[in-house]
Motif scaffolding. Sequence first.
Motif, PDB file in Angstrom:
ATOM      1  N   PHE A 412      21.587 -57.497  32.899  1.00 44.31           N
ATOM      2  CA  PHE A 412      22.913 -57.023  33.279  1.00 44.31           C
ATOM      3  C   PHE A 412      22.777 -55.719  34.065  1.00 44.31           C
ATOM      4  O   PHE A 412      21.798 -54.988  33.914  1.00 44.31           O
ATOM      5  CB  PHE A 412      23.772 -56.746  32.028  1.00 44.31           C
ATOM      6  N   GLU A 413      23.762 -55.437  34.872  1.00 49.12           N
ATOM      7  CA  GLU A 413      23.844 -54.149  35.541  1.00 49.12           C
ATOM      8  C   GLU A 413      24.568 -53.171  34.614  1.00 49.12           C
ATOM      9  O   GLU A 413      25.557 -53.541  33.965  1.00 49.12           O
ATOM     10  CB  GLU A 413      24.583 -54.267  36.867  1.00 49.12           C
ATOM     11  N   ALA A 414      24.103 -51.935  34.568  1.00 53.68           N
ATOM     12  CA  ALA A 414      24.675 -50.955  33.638  1.00 53.68           C
ATOM     13  C   ALA A 414      24.651 -49.564  34.252  1.00 53.68           C
ATOM     14  O   ALA A 414      23.906 -49.298  35.204  1.00 53.68           O
ATOM     15  CB  ALA A 414      23.908 -50.961  32.322  1.00 53.68           C
ATOM     16  N   VAL A 430      27.949 -51.403  30.092  1.00 55.62           N
ATOM     17  CA  VAL A 430      27.785 -52.649  30.846  1.00 55.62           C
ATOM     18  C   VAL A 430      29.170 -53.143  31.233  1.00 55.62           C
ATOM     19  O   VAL A 430      29.870 -53.757  30.417  1.00 55.62           O
ATOM     20  CB  VAL A 430      27.042 -53.706  29.998  1.00 55.62           C
ATOM     21  N   GLU A 433      30.574 -56.890  30.795  1.00 57.45           N
ATOM     22  CA  GLU A 433      30.838 -57.349  29.429  1.00 57.45           C
ATOM     23  C   GLU A 433      31.681 -56.359  28.639  1.00 57.45           C
ATOM     24  O   GLU A 433      31.982 -56.594  27.467  1.00 57.45           O
ATOM     25  CB  GLU A 433      29.523 -57.589  28.680  1.00 57.45           C
ATOM     26  N   CYS A 439      20.063 -48.382  24.642  1.00 60.55           N
ATOM     27  CA  CYS A 439      19.102 -48.951  25.589  1.00 60.55           C
ATOM     28  C   CYS A 439      17.755 -48.252  25.440  1.00 60.55           C
ATOM     29  O   CYS A 439      17.659 -47.027  25.595  1.00 60.55           O
ATOM     30  CB  CYS A 439      19.617 -48.800  27.017  1.00 60.55           C
ATOM     31  N   THR A 450      19.257 -51.875  35.790  1.00 57.26           N
ATOM     32  CA  THR A 450      19.257 -53.234  35.270  1.00 57.26           C
ATOM     33  C   THR A 450      18.680 -53.199  33.862  1.00 57.26           C
ATOM     34  O   THR A 450      17.653 -52.557  33.618  1.00 57.26           O
ATOM     35  CB  THR A 450      18.410 -54.164  36.156  1.00 57.26           C
ATOM     36  N   PHE A 465      19.718 -53.068  24.155  1.00 55.22           N
ATOM     37  CA  PHE A 465      19.233 -53.398  25.487  1.00 55.22           C
ATOM     38  C   PHE A 465      17.910 -52.678  25.727  1.00 55.22           C
ATOM     39  O   PHE A 465      17.546 -51.756  25.003  1.00 55.22           O
ATOM     40  CB  PHE A 465      20.237 -52.944  26.550  1.00 55.22           C
TER      41      PHE A 465
END
Length: 469
Positions: A412-414, A430, A433, A439, A450, A465
């Motif tokens: 996912f992009e964050a 994120v 979502e 992370c 990412t 993450f």
Amino acid sequence: MVTRPVVVAPEIDFAGVRAEFDLVDDFPEDALAEARAATDRFASLREDRTDLPLVTLDPPGSMDLDQALHLERTDTGFVLHYAIADVYAVVEPGGALDRETHRRAQTFYLPDGSIPLHPRELSEGTASLLPDEVRPAVLWRIEMDERAEPAAVSVSRARVRSVARLAYAGVQRDAEAGTLHPSIAALPEFGRLREAAARERGAIELRLPEQDVVADGDGWRLEIEPRTEADDWNSQVSLLTGMCAANIMIDAEIGLLRTLPPADPDAVASLRRTARSLGVEWPAEMSVGAFLAGLDANLPTTLVLMSEAPTLLRGASYVAFDGELPELTVHGAIGAPYAHVTAPLRRLSDRYATEVCLAVSSGAAVPGDVRDMLGSLPKIMSSSDSLAGKVGRACIDLSEAVVLSSRVGETFEATVLRGATERRDAEIFVPSETVIGACAGAPAESERITVRLVLSDPQSRTVQFAHEP
């Protein structure tokens, strides 16, 4: 930033959260009987103000309507009439219902329903300011000058009737179209003037991404809680009333305040360093409140700064006093003294602070049961607020874990909200979502990265993450 997640969770069972925190919807039979039989103890003392075309403004579907307003623009400023449900009038002091509300202290909100402070027969029925119903209320009248600063304040018991139940999104659309209900046609001007006054006072408003869990057909989804200008204008009505209430109690040297110490200079200095490291300009002469208010909510740097800004606002509490003012009387985030008086159907403290204001305004003695209870309210409310925070966080954590449980291994992009330290992982947002989570790795604050989802466990309510360089 308002986003809609790709995945909808078909089933999220919040019963475990309710059980974990001992949240029980049902009331004892004796308390329920009192609620069903409740009558207005002050009916003969009320002024009839059913002539006022009051309206309520709440989220769609709300039934526990504490407040109704009428705002008039005059040649010299504004006149606000603000009706608040008169809960003290329908709850017998010392009775079974009174005891149960002291145990609960506030309404707890979960995605699948609320655990109410009062039985629904009362909070969503006979005491609620529902449209076209005559109700007992505490009526605030606040006269203001051209800058929407209060010039004269009175509070009394009255019979009122709301003429319309409005919702924020509809009011926002009407404001943009120039078709606002006449009772709140002056709300945008009033709200903007009060927002300007807040900046002048040095008020600090945090615009953090507020996660919400909402029903979506047969399932649930996570989203950023939508907020309109209408929400902000309406909040200024409540804030103004709470500030007026606080001043009434301070002048009388008896009451219950909501306080917060001023922002710690070290926390402000730290936030300035973060802004500098992110390349965000913050003029030396600009207050922290004005700086935060001027940030672009769509920039990742704003998310980072807003996620650090809560360090400015630590030490919130309730302070009761009788005969001697407390050392701290100001709420640092508001920049003025403040009290809770506008949500008595949902918050226990408001019932008592309102009674103090009524007594002081009429020149009467504060009722003995109210005076006796003031000293115990700070502990009751602080404990209840702590519990509400834990319940809300548990619901979000569970929803995140369920929504993402089938997506372990995906990327996912964050945006990085906080960097990692020796004690904790980095914190990321994120947007696709609507998830805020931990992370692993060492990404830099405000960086867009990412990440890979490595764990999503509904049982432990844990989402983890890892940075994918």
